[in-house]
Design a protein around this motif. Structure first.
Motif, PDB file in Angstrom:
ATOM      1  N   PHE A  81      46.211  18.973  44.661  1.00 47.51           N
ATOM      2  CA  PHE A  81      45.793  20.352  44.890  1.00 47.51           C
ATOM      3  C   PHE A  81      45.696  20.634  46.382  1.00 47.51           C
ATOM      4  N   LEU A  82      45.091  19.703  47.129  1.00 50.45           N
ATOM      5  CA  LEU A  82      44.979  19.877  48.570  1.00 50.45           C
ATOM      6  C   LEU A  82      46.349  19.836  49.248  1.00 50.45           C
ATOM      7  N   LEU A  85      47.909  23.194  48.572  1.00 50.11           N
ATOM      8  CA  LEU A  85      47.212  24.218  49.350  1.00 50.11           C
ATOM      9  C   LEU A  85      47.663  24.176  50.808  1.00 50.11           C
ATOM     10  N   THR A  86      47.799  22.977  51.359  1.00 47.38           N
ATOM     11  CA  THR A  86      48.270  22.827  52.736  1.00 47.38           C
ATOM     12  C   THR A  86      49.671  23.393  52.901  1.00 47.38           C
ATOM     13  N   GLU A  89      49.625  27.365  52.562  1.00 46.33           N
ATOM     14  CA  GLU A  89      48.991  28.046  53.692  1.00 46.33           C
ATOM     15  C   GLU A  89      49.762  27.840  54.986  1.00 46.33           C
ATOM     16  N   PHE A 204      50.607  23.004  41.213  1.00 45.87           N
ATOM     17  CA  PHE A 204      49.546  23.604  42.024  1.00 45.87           C
ATOM     18  C   PHE A 204      50.080  24.657  42.991  1.00 45.87           C
ATOM     19  N   ILE A 208      48.471  28.365  43.196  1.00 48.66           N
ATOM     20  CA  ILE A 208      47.904  28.905  44.432  1.00 48.66           C
ATOM     21  C   ILE A 208      48.687  30.115  44.927  1.00 48.66           C
ATOM     22  N   SER A 209      50.014  29.996  44.980  1.00 48.03           N
ATOM     23  CA  SER A 209      50.822  31.119  45.459  1.00 48.03           C
ATOM     24  C   SER A 209      50.748  32.304  44.501  1.00 48.03           C
ATOM     25  N   GLN A 212      47.505  34.141  45.352  1.00 52.10           N
ATOM     26  CA  GLN A 212      47.655  34.880  46.598  1.00 52.10           C
ATOM     27  C   GLN A 212      48.620  36.059  46.446  1.00 52.10           C
TER      28      GLN A 212
END
Length: 367
Positions: A81-82, A85-86, A89, A204, A208-209, A212
């Motif tokens: 997940f991290l 996310l990295t 972003e 993931f 996440i996208s 957003q």
């Protein structure tokens, strides 16, 4: 001479330039979308992650044993997940930077990913570089300088200057996030599985996208005037990004994340060459010089292997050369022996890349 220009080195150079051409494909697509008034970077990222989900994530669901998606999520879900996310972003930060600073600043500061990547690789992957590697990186950066100089002479210093400090900060943040992303990618594909990495990124990254996208771009997506041409542009972008994400781990496993990022420095040049024919950009001989210098630097970097600690038969560490120039038997040993390192959350994921999702490319390429 034969010891330097090996078939493996030539293959590495060719694969690196193929990745640059894929980034060029995203740049051309984005330029046409921008001319049509479409600014939906999160939608474009979402399409890429969704394609990764439909192929690699679904593939993981059919695996059995520890490689099954359920077992992976039970033990490592937060790490992936991290990483995702990295990656997401990093793409978003460099896209936002174009609203505040110039193309020249972005091209120069985006190179910050390489020294950060080398430092992270030194500490987390225990990669050890030789003097020639630092010289090679310097040569590549000189090539970037020649390219930026050609842009300035041609009057292509496009972009905003509304808040240069903020824009430059976003570029540096994006470069640092890409470096973290690429280090995690290198560790994962060399020690775990390329399919596992891409499957988790698809899962993931889509989540996440997608969130957003719903929050930031709903109105922009609704305003798009859909046509066959528009579908082709979005489809072309998504396919190039999907191919970039799919093939970049292969090149990273063959060489290293640092070497791949050096090869991607030519992506801006491929985009400029296309722009000369498609968008009537001015030609400069400095572009050719820049391409030659960057390519020479990339060959220099890969001609001499880095060293990475590997466990010997007694459980102690010994330095082995990078698989880029080892014998076939040594390469098999390196590729099948995992690093004696934990999967550090501090080095969570670049694409690198890898690697993606802004106007031009996830690595800051713009037409």
């Amino acid at each position: 001479m034969k010891d330097v220009f090996t078939w493996r080195l030539l293959k590495t150079v060719a694969m690196g330039q193929a990745l640059s051409m894929l980034i060029c494909g995203t740049a051309v697509s984005c330029q046409y979308l921008a001319e049509a008034g479409v600014e939906t970077p999160m939608l474009q990222s979402f399409l890429n992650y969704a394609m990764l989900f439909l192929t690699y994530t679904v593939s993981l669901s059919f695996r059995r044993g520890d490689g099954n998606i359920i077992q992976i999520l039970k033990s490592k879900w937060w790490k992936y997940f991290l990483m995702a996310l990295t990656d997401v972003e990093a793409n978003y930060a460099v896209v936002k930077a174009y609203q505040f600073t110039t193309l020249t600043s972005i091209q120069l500061l985006d190179c910050f990913v390489i020294p950060v990547l080398m430092v992270l690789s030194w500490f987390f992957l225990k990669t050890r570089y030789r003097i020639l590697h630092f010289v090679a990186v310097t040569v590549c950066l000189l090539g970037v300088g020649a390219m930026v100089g050609a842009d300035l002479l041609a009057g292509r210093d496009h972009g905003s200057t509304s808040d240069v400090l903020l824009g430059d900060g976003l570029v540096l943040l994006s470069a640092a996030l890409y470096a973290v992303s690429n280090v995690c990618q290198e560790y994962t594909v060399k020690n775990l599985s390329r399919v596992e990495f891409l499957g988790m990124m698809g899962l993931f990254g889509t989540l996440i996208s997608g969130i957003q996208l719903a929050v930031l771009e709903t109105s922009a997506v609704v305003a798009i005037k859909w046509s066959l041409n528009m579908i082709v542009l979005f489809g072309g972008y998504a396919l190039c990004m999907y191919a970039l994400y799919s093939f970049m781990p292969i090149v990273v496993k063959l060489t290293s994340a640092t070497a791949v990022n050096l090869s991607l420095l030519t992506a801006d040049l491929f985009s400029l060459f296309c722009g000369i024919f498609l968008f009537h950009f001015s030609f400069s001989s400095l572009y050719v010089l820049s391409f030659v210098v960057i390519t020479v630097g990339f060959i220099m970097f890969n001609a001499v292997p880095t060293t990475t600690p590997m466990p010997d038969s007694n459980g102690m560490h010994e330095d082995l050369d990078s698989p880029a120039v080892l014998t076939e038997q040594d390469q098999q040993t390196v590729e099948t022996t995992p690093y004696m390192l934990p999967m550090e959350p501090a080095a969570t994921q670049p694409c690198i890349a890898s690697c993606a999702g802004n106007y031009g490319t996830e690595h800051g390429t713009k037409l």
